[in-house]
Design an enzyme around this catalytic site. Structure first.
Site, PDB file in Angstrom:
ATOM      1  N   GLN A  43       2.251   0.874   7.440  1.00 50.19           N
ATOM      2  CA  GLN A  43       1.516   2.136   7.402  1.00 50.19           C
ATOM      3  C   GLN A  43       2.023   3.084   8.484  1.00 50.19           C
ATOM      4  OE1 GLN A  43      -1.064   3.222   5.286  1.00 50.19           O
ATOM      5  NE2 GLN A  43      -0.590   5.132   6.337  1.00 50.19           N
ATOM      6  N   CYS A  61      -4.849   6.787   6.781  1.00 56.36           N
ATOM      7  CA  CYS A  61      -4.045   5.808   6.031  1.00 56.36           C
ATOM      8  C   CYS A  61      -4.567   5.627   4.605  1.00 56.36           C
ATOM      9  CB  CYS A  61      -4.031   4.476   6.770  1.00 56.36           C
ATOM     10  SG  CYS A  61      -5.680   3.794   7.038  1.00 56.36           S
TER      11      CYS A  61
HETATM   12  N1   CP Z   1      -3.204   2.353   3.481  1.00 55.42           N
HETATM   13  C1   CP Z   1      -3.192   1.182   2.822  1.00 55.42           C
HETATM   14  O1   CP Z   1      -2.656   0.177   3.305  1.00 55.42           O
HETATM   15  O2   CP Z   1      -3.826   1.211   1.623  1.00 55.42           O
HETATM   16  P1   CP Z   1      -4.133  -0.024   0.667  1.00 55.42           P
HETATM   17  O3   CP Z   1      -5.215  -0.847   1.336  1.00 55.42           O
HETATM   18  O4   CP Z   1      -4.596   0.593  -0.612  1.00 55.42           O
HETATM   19  O5   CP Z   1      -2.884  -0.838   0.510  1.00 55.42           O
HETATM   20  N1  NVA Z   2      -8.335  -0.597   8.831  1.00 56.84           N
HETATM   21  C1  NVA Z   2      -8.357  -0.695   7.393  1.00 56.84           C
HETATM   22  C2  NVA Z   2      -7.060  -0.239   6.829  1.00 56.84           C
HETATM   23  C3  NVA Z   2      -6.980  -0.232   5.325  1.00 56.84           C
HETATM   24  C4  NVA Z   2      -5.644   0.187   4.827  1.00 56.84           C
HETATM   25  C5  NVA Z   2      -8.655  -2.126   6.995  1.00 56.84           C
HETATM   26  O1  NVA Z   2      -8.115  -3.052   7.629  1.00 56.84           O
HETATM   27  O2  NVA Z   2      -9.432  -2.324   6.073  1.00 56.84           O
END
Ligand code: CP
Ligand code: NVA
Length: 314
Positions: free
Chosen positions: A134, A267
């Site tokens: 990410q 993200c």
């Molecule tokens: N940002 C990200 O990692 O999204 P997902 O959880 O959809 O893969």
């Molecule tokens: N911090 C979040 C990011 C998701 C892409 C999680 O770990 O759920």
């Protein structure tokens, strides 16, 4: 050739990260100079998911396909891992079939164990500690929008989670100043802070961990946030929301103290009107869709440099 895992950005120098960004640019602009499909030709890649995913799973699956490889998506529970086969044994077996493992796990230590026993590269598709893929897409997005990274000011507002830990490492490696505003008890991990302190001696970037989102956002070039309730923390949802809201929500008022050209980044997935208002995420400063698109181009660069080391040096 010794295999190179991609578990955290701490394992890569600033030059190597710049090379990934440069390779990303070539993929995005179709200026690679070689047939993209030849890069993973004849190789299969396992995409192993213990948690939900949209962007990571689809961008890696498309990336492997476009590079001429064959992606195999495997749910943790559907594999024998879900019935107790060890990570070590799974890693040994998969190493006999495929070229790399891209894995999303709860415990970062599981990923480290997988990497220890696999003799193929293991790529971190998110763990409780880090989300390096990410942050490569985020660095690329910032670079694409501003034309440089060094000296920019990023403010991260909210939970000191996996994304924040990786942002700390990425920014401190690349000379970006990072101000984090989070509630007491929700700071980034000690390990990530230690890594960042080490990196900033070389890069000269400044890192601050604050309580006040307004202080963090003054003159910021980028304001970044992520969910207050990461995967695996659902049982703490009510408690977390009562701690984070309303103070740590990114809204139009907060954007006012930042640079006029501030970018809003996330993200995704977003929890609209929790960590960010609709007005901000759908507003003129938001670059979240470009950021999401860049997951695809960066996934290709990460795969290419991990599996085809000859592509790493231009
Ligand atoms: N940002 C990200 O990692 O999204 P997902 O959880 O959809 O893969
Ligand atoms: N911090 C979040 C990011 C998701 C892409 C999680 O770990 O759920």
């Amino acid at each position: 050739m010794k295999k190179r895992d991609f578990l955290t950005l701490q394992g890569f120098t600033a030059n190597e990260i710049s090379e990934i960004l440069e390779l990303t640019r070539k993929f995005k602009e179709n200026s690679l100079g070689i047939d993209e499909e030849s890069i993973l030709s004849g190789k299969s890649i396992v995409l192993l998911f213990q948690k939900h995913s949209t962007r990571t799973r689809v961008s890696f699956e498309v990336a492997v396909n476009q590079l001429g490889g064959y992606p195999i998506c495997l749910g943790w529970r559907e594999s024998q891992l879900g019935r107790g086969e060890t990570i070590a044994d799974t890693a040994r077996v998969l190493s006999r079939y495929v070229g790399a493992i891209v894995a999303r796990v709860y415990k970062h230590s599981d990923l480290e164990e997988m990497a220890r026993y696999a003799n193929i590269p293991v790529i971190n598709a998110l763990s409780d500690m880090y989300h390096p893929c990410q942050i490569v897409a985020d660095l690329y997005t910032i670079w694409e929008k501003f034309g440089s990274l060094k000296g920019l000011k990023v403010a991260y507002i909210g939970d000191g989670n996996n994304v924040c830990n990786s942002l700390l490492i990425g920014c401190s490696k690349m000379g970006i100043d990072l101000s984090i505003a989070c509630p007491s008890g929700y700071e980034p991990s000690d390990e990530a802070v230690r890594f960042a302190e080490k990196n900033l001696k070389e890069s000269g970037s400044k890192i601050r961990i604050l309580r006040d989102p307004y202080e963090a956002c003054i003159d910021a070039d980028v304001i970044y946030t992520d969910t207050f309730v990461s995967m695996g923390k659902e049982a703490e949802r009510e408690e977390r929301l009562s701690i984070f809201l309303p103070k740590y929500q990114v809204n139009s008022e907060l954007l006012k103290v930042a640079s006029d050209k501030v970018l809003f980044m996330h993200c995704l997935p977003a929890h609209r009107n929790e960590e960010v208002t609709d007005e901000v995420i759908d507003g003129p400063h938001s670059v979240v869709w470009d950021e999401a698109e860049n997951r695809l181009h960066t996934a290709k660069a990460i795969l290419a440099m991990t599996l085809r080391r000859d592509l790493r040096f231009s």
